[in-house]
Design a protein around this motif. Structure first.
Motif, PDB file in Angstrom:
ATOM      1  N   GLU A  63      57.011  -2.662  52.172  1.00 22.65           N
ATOM      2  CA  GLU A  63      58.247  -2.490  51.398  1.00 22.65           C
ATOM      3  C   GLU A  63      58.546  -1.001  51.225  1.00 22.65           C
ATOM      4  O   GLU A  63      59.687  -0.567  51.376  1.00 22.65           O
ATOM      5  CB  GLU A  63      58.099  -3.157  50.032  1.00 22.65           C
ATOM      6  N   TYR A  64      57.503  -0.222  50.943  1.00 23.91           N
ATOM      7  CA  TYR A  64      57.686   1.220  50.791  1.00 23.91           C
ATOM      8  C   TYR A  64      58.252   1.835  52.075  1.00 23.91           C
ATOM      9  O   TYR A  64      59.242   2.564  52.041  1.00 23.91           O
ATOM     10  CB  TYR A  64      56.364   1.894  50.413  1.00 23.91           C
ATOM     11  N   TYR A  84      57.229   7.670  43.407  1.00 22.80           N
ATOM     12  CA  TYR A  84      55.851   7.844  42.952  1.00 22.80           C
ATOM     13  C   TYR A  84      55.196   6.509  42.591  1.00 22.80           C
ATOM     14  O   TYR A  84      53.980   6.374  42.708  1.00 22.80           O
ATOM     15  CB  TYR A  84      55.772   8.839  41.795  1.00 22.80           C
ATOM     16  N   ASN A  85      55.975   5.535  42.190  1.00 19.35           N
ATOM     17  CA  ASN A  85      55.401   4.225  41.921  1.00 19.35           C
ATOM     18  C   ASN A  85      54.767   3.658  43.194  1.00 19.35           C
ATOM     19  O   ASN A  85      53.661   3.131  43.164  1.00 19.35           O
ATOM     20  CB  ASN A  85      56.469   3.280  41.369  1.00 19.35           C
ATOM     21  N   TYR A  86      55.471   3.782  44.298  1.00 25.31           N
ATOM     22  CA  TYR A  86      54.910   3.320  45.580  1.00 25.31           C
ATOM     23  C   TYR A  86      53.691   4.145  45.985  1.00 25.31           C
ATOM     24  O   TYR A  86      52.627   3.603  46.302  1.00 25.31           O
ATOM     25  CB  TYR A  86      55.956   3.410  46.700  1.00 25.31           C
ATOM     26  N   THR A  87      53.844   5.462  46.022  1.00 26.09           N
ATOM     27  CA  THR A  87      52.763   6.296  46.559  1.00 26.09           C
ATOM     28  C   THR A  87      51.502   6.234  45.691  1.00 26.09           C
ATOM     29  O   THR A  87      50.395   6.205  46.223  1.00 26.09           O
ATOM     30  CB  THR A  87      53.218   7.753  46.740  1.00 26.09           C
ATOM     31  N   VAL A  88      51.671   6.180  44.382  1.00 24.56           N
ATOM     32  CA  VAL A  88      50.508   6.114  43.496  1.00 24.56           C
ATOM     33  C   VAL A  88      49.811   4.756  43.627  1.00 24.56           C
ATOM     34  O   VAL A  88      48.574   4.683  43.653  1.00 24.56           O
ATOM     35  CB  VAL A  88      50.905   6.399  42.026  1.00 24.56           C
ATOM     36  N   GLN A  89      50.575   3.685  43.741  1.00 23.91           N
ATOM     37  CA  GLN A  89      49.947   2.373  43.906  1.00 23.91           C
ATOM     38  C   GLN A  89      49.200   2.287  45.239  1.00 23.91           C
ATOM     39  O   GLN A  89      48.103   1.731  45.303  1.00 23.91           O
ATOM     40  CB  GLN A  89      50.975   1.252  43.799  1.00 23.91           C
ATOM     41  N   LYS A 108      43.474   8.431  49.576  1.00 28.83           N
ATOM     42  CA  LYS A 108      43.986   8.527  48.203  1.00 28.83           C
ATOM     43  C   LYS A 108      44.574   9.916  47.950  1.00 28.83           C
ATOM     44  O   LYS A 108      45.679  10.042  47.421  1.00 28.83           O
ATOM     45  CB  LYS A 108      42.868   8.229  47.206  1.00 28.83           C
ATOM     46  N   GLU A 109      43.848  10.937  48.357  1.00 28.48           N
ATOM     47  CA  GLU A 109      44.317  12.309  48.164  1.00 28.48           C
ATOM     48  C   GLU A 109      45.636  12.549  48.892  1.00 28.48           C
ATOM     49  O   GLU A 109      46.549  13.178  48.367  1.00 28.48           O
ATOM     50  CB  GLU A 109      43.259  13.301  48.654  1.00 28.48           C
ATOM     51  N   LYS A 110      45.739  12.021  50.097  1.00 30.65           N
ATOM     52  CA  LYS A 110      46.959  12.185  50.882  1.00 30.65           C
ATOM     53  C   LYS A 110      48.144  11.548  50.170  1.00 30.65           C
ATOM     54  O   LYS A 110      49.204  12.145  50.048  1.00 30.65           O
ATOM     55  CB  LYS A 110      46.772  11.567  52.275  1.00 30.65           C
ATOM     56  N   TRP A 111      47.954  10.318  49.693  1.00 28.06           N
ATOM     57  CA  TRP A 111      49.058   9.624  49.038  1.00 28.06           C
ATOM     58  C   TRP A 111      49.440  10.277  47.712  1.00 28.06           C
ATOM     59  O   TRP A 111      50.613  10.299  47.345  1.00 28.06           O
ATOM     60  CB  TRP A 111      48.730   8.144  48.841  1.00 28.06           C
ATOM     61  N   TYR A 152      58.019  14.301  46.189  1.00 30.08           N
ATOM     62  CA  TYR A 152      59.378  13.762  46.129  1.00 30.08           C
ATOM     63  C   TYR A 152      60.402  14.716  46.747  1.00 30.08           C
ATOM     64  O   TYR A 152      61.317  14.282  47.433  1.00 30.08           O
ATOM     65  CB  TYR A 152      59.759  13.430  44.682  1.00 30.08           C
ATOM     66  N   LYS A 153      60.206  16.002  46.546  1.00 31.02           N
ATOM     67  CA  LYS A 153      61.131  16.982  47.112  1.00 31.02           C
ATOM     68  C   LYS A 153      61.137  16.885  48.641  1.00 31.02           C
ATOM     69  O   LYS A 153      62.198  16.918  49.268  1.00 31.02           O
ATOM     70  CB  LYS A 153      60.739  18.393  46.667  1.00 31.02           C
ATOM     71  N   GLU A 154      59.965  16.742  49.239  1.00 29.52           N
ATOM     72  CA  GLU A 154      59.879  16.596  50.694  1.00 29.52           C
ATOM     73  C   GLU A 154      60.502  15.278  51.152  1.00 29.52           C
ATOM     74  O   GLU A 154      61.103  15.208  52.220  1.00 29.52           O
ATOM     75  CB  GLU A 154      58.432  16.701  51.159  1.00 29.52           C
ATOM     76  N   TYR A 155      60.337  14.249  50.335  1.00 31.84           N
ATOM     77  CA  TYR A 155      60.967  12.963  50.640  1.00 31.84           C
ATOM     78  C   TYR A 155      62.492  13.129  50.696  1.00 31.84           C
ATOM     79  O   TYR A 155      63.146  12.626  51.606  1.00 31.84           O
ATOM     80  CB  TYR A 155      60.568  11.914  49.600  1.00 31.84           C
TER      81      TYR A 155
END
Length: 127
Positions: free
Chosen positions: A61-62, A79-84, A107-110, A115-118
């Motif tokens: 979904e992400y 961040y909800n997606y990336t943190v999960q 985990k570190e990568k995610w 968000y700025k790069e997104y």
């Protein structure tokens, strides 16, 4: 289920290689880090109990929403997606102790997703 795990590990390796190519870890703003911490605390228990099917749903979904040029995720959604996704690496580390290092790198990568790069990526989709 094994193919999904292989996909996750493959993606982790690609992302780890990509991150190491840059040579530096990305720094998030304090506000972004606070938002991540809040999301982590509120979702940790739920995500650690995800089945692979639930994780696959979240993961795809992400990427579907991220790559859709008609959708721009809000900072909280992003961040909800990336943190999960990052949090699920903790579960994988417990399930597959021999993959702890890969899970930690993943985990570190995610958690370093920015968000700025997104938003810059979304802007480039319009061109």
């Amino acid at each position: 289920m094994k193919s999904a795990l292989k996909l996750i590990i493959f993606c982790s390796l690609i992302l780890a290689i990509n991150s190491s190519t840059y040579g530096q870890t990305k720094k998030l703003s304090v506000n972004d880090q606070l938002l991540q911490d809040s999301i982590y605390k509120s979702n940790k228990k739920k995500v650690l109990n995800f089945s692979m099917k639930e994780f696959d749903t979240l993961f795809f979904e992400y990427f579907t929403r991220k790559n859709n040029p008609d959708i721009i995720l809000s900072k909280t959604e992003f961040y909800n997606y990336t943190v999960q996704i990052a949090t699920f690496s903790d579960r994988l580390a417990k399930l597959y102790p021999d993959q702890k290092e890969v899970a930690a790198q993943n985990k570190e990568k995610w958690l370093s997703e920015n968000y700025k790069e997104y938003l810059e990526y979304k802007e480039s989709q319009k061109k």
